[in-house]
Design an enzyme around this catalytic site. Structure first.
Site, PDB file in Angstrom:
ATOM      1  CD  GLU A 108      -5.180   8.732   7.801  1.00 30.41           C
ATOM      2  OE1 GLU A 108      -5.134   9.755   8.647  1.00 30.41           O
ATOM      3  OE2 GLU A 108      -5.088   8.337   7.160  1.00 30.41           O
ATOM      4  CD  GLU A 147      -2.507  -3.842   9.343  1.00 38.39           C
ATOM      5  OE1 GLU A 147      -3.605  -4.187  10.088  1.00 38.39           O
ATOM      6  OE2 GLU A 147      -2.555  -4.900   8.863  1.00 38.39           O
ATOM      7  CE  LYS A 186      -6.933   1.666  23.926  1.00 40.16           C
ATOM      8  NZ  LYS A 186      -8.294   2.528  23.416  1.00 40.16           N
ATOM      9  CB  CYS A 198      -6.738   3.079   6.614  1.00 39.86           C
ATOM     10  SG  CYS A 198      -7.023   1.527   6.543  1.00 39.86           S
TER      11      CYS A 198
END
Ligand code: NAD
Ligand code: 6OD
Length: 488
Positions: free
Chosen positions: A392, A256, A180, A290
């Site tokens: 973040e 992750e 997906k 990331c």
């Protein structure tokens, strides 16, 4: 430009499915519609999982490791042959510069298949000889078999790279997958379906379902009882939800997730190298990596010079559309993400930051005015508890703070909920190792950033993830290790 029609890829065939739902994908370059995507409902997800389950016992299930490995090398070669199409699709979806996608995203898409085709062929399993009371003994042999149907949920920032980083090892280990991709970036994952067919990968081994997370393909897939394991890359909050879903049926997860990575610059660094590396770690992919750096800590004696020179370099970045040969920075992924990043730019000012560079929306001219552009941004002067330093942002921005001692910078770096990556800049190798060992992260770079050896462990500490992938670590996740004990 014509609008592409994107379908699900189930059991080797492209299908609109029965859901009757479609959604538009827009390019962040100017917000124009580039694709109409057929969303998968429960019925399409069921069909994809069933196809993947059936494929486990078809010709795929009886292939030798050598045959599987050869097939994956063929897939990698075919990605290389269709390089231009993958490049165009990735740049259309993400708006990133062609120069970036042609050096990182697409080559890594192919490398992920080659690499794990090698790993599966060359990794031994354990064997123990056991003494028994009757004196004849026994032999134990470790056997790695596939886990079954793997759900792969991937994000939008490096779509092909991060999806194949999971599909490569999953297939190398003999599993089948239902992928997906992010709703923002469906193109390259779909194109890979064509490649799988061209290379003769049996139907049902690689499936793609399109859609969103909650109440859509993502949630249907991760809750599906016939999925044996889930591998995810994306936000920590999403990872938590998927992990809860995976708890039903005790299915394995690999997570992750997000980061708020620190860069540490000691006065004994090679300043040119540190600046070049920091420019990449803060601004490459418009800050949407990331592993990227959003918190810089610079030793006080070189702080002013470092801030001044970084700001000069960042001011020279050229923003532009993918086909602009001078552009080295593209837009953010979407208007929605632009809004989020700009809300942090505003918050930084409210929290008392000194804006060294940027802080707003650049003037891109009338043609690109509706794109998701933001200025490269540098701040100083924030309190250590400011949200801009703790949360973040995932944009082309960083805060820079001075420090005085090694101990202090280790404490500052570790004072965060995330623990993905760090980059340490020093010419003192003893200090480099000492500091790297004390930082709570999964990946510590010294005098480099995003230098990847795919054989090494990759993953995050704390809220940045769960588990490790890469090299033999991927085999740990994508295989079921069985012990066969033979009494002699
Ligand atoms: P996201 O979590 O919003 O989405 C990731 C994927 O999860 C998408 O495909 C999305 O549709 C799907 N999803 C969302 N909700 C879901 C649900 N309830 N059930 C099932 N699927 C669901 O992340 P994003 O915005 O696409 O990506 C950016 C984030 O990814 C950042 O936080 C970044 O740090 C992180 N990231 C981490 C790594 C890493 O290796 N640690 C790599 C790249 C990106
Ligand atoms: O290089 C890789 O294997 C990897 N997973 C990179 C992740 C980058 C995050 O945006």
């Amino acid at each position: 430009m014509s609008i592409r029609v994107i379908k699900n890829f189930i059991n080797g065939e492209f299908t609109a499915g029965e859901s009757g739902k479609t959604y538009d994908v827009r390019t962040p370059v100017d917000n124009s519609i580039i694709a109409e995507v057929h969303e998968a409902g429960q019925a399409e997800v069921d069909a994809a999982v069933l196809a993947a389950r059936d494929a486990m016992v078809g010709p795929w299930g009886s292939m030798t490791v050598d045959q599987r490995s050869a097939l994956l090398n063929k897939v990698a070669d075919r990605i290389d042959e269709r390089f231009e199409e993958f490049l165009e699709a990735e740049c259309l979806d993400t708006g990133k510069p062609r120069s970036l996608a042609s050096h990182i995203d697409i080559p890594r898409g192919a490398a992920n298949f080659r690499m794990f085709a090698d790993v599966i062929k060359n990794t031994p399993t354990e064997s123990f000889r056991l003494d028994t009371p009757d004196g004849t003994g026994a032999v134990n042999i470790g056997h790695r078999g596939p886990k079954g149907v793997i759900a792969v949920i991937s994000p939008w920032n490096l779509p092909l790279l991060l999806m194949t980083w999971k599909v490569g090892p999953a297939l190398a280990c003999g599993n089948t997958v239902v992928v997906k991709p992010s709703e923002e970036t469906p193109l390259t994952t779909t194109l890979l379906g064509e490649v799988m067919n061209e290379c003769g990968v049996p139907a049902g081994v690689y499936n793609v379902v399109h859609g969103f997370g909650p109440d859509s393909a993502g949630a249907f897939l991760t809750a599906h009882p016939d999925v044996d394991a889930i591998t995810f890359t994306g936000e920590t909050r999403t990872g938590e939800i998927i992990t809860q879903s995976a708890a039903i049926g005790l299915r394995d997860v690999s997570m992750e997730c997000g980061g708020k990575n620190a860069g540490i610059v000691f006065a004994d660094c090679d300043m040119d190298k540190a600046l070049e590396g920091t420019m990449r770690s803060v601004f490459v992919n418009c800050g949407q990596v990331c592993l990227g750096t959003e918190r810089m800590y610079v030793e006080r004696s070189i702080f002013d010079e470092f801030v001044r020179r970084l700001a000069e370099l960042a001011a020279d970045l050229t923003l532009g559309a993918p086909d602009n040969p001078d552009a080295n920075m593209g837009p953010l992924i979407s208007k929605e993400h632009q809004e989020k990043v700009l809300s942090y730019y505003k918050l930084a000012a409210e929290e008392g930051a000194t804006v060294v560079l940027g802080g707003g929306v650049p003037d891109m001219g009338s043609e690109l005015a509706d794109g998701a552009w933001v200025e490269p941004t540098i701040w100083t002067g924030l309190d250590d508890n400011a949200r801009v330093i703790r949360e973040e942002i995932f944009g082309p921005c960083c805060h820079i703070r001075p420090f005085d001692t090694e101990q202090e910078v280790i404490a500052l770096t570790n004072d965060n909920d995330y623990g993905l990556a760090t980059a340490i800049w020093t010419e003192n190798s003893g200090r480099a190792i000492r500091v790297a060992e004390k930082i709570d992260v999964g990946i510590a770079w010294v005098n480099s950033w995003f230098l990847r050896d795919l054989r090494t462990a990759f993953g995050g500490a704390k809220q940045s993830g769960m588990g490790r992938e890469g090299g033999v670590h991927s085999l740990e996740f994508y295989t079921e290790l069985k012990n066969i004990c033979i009494k002699l």
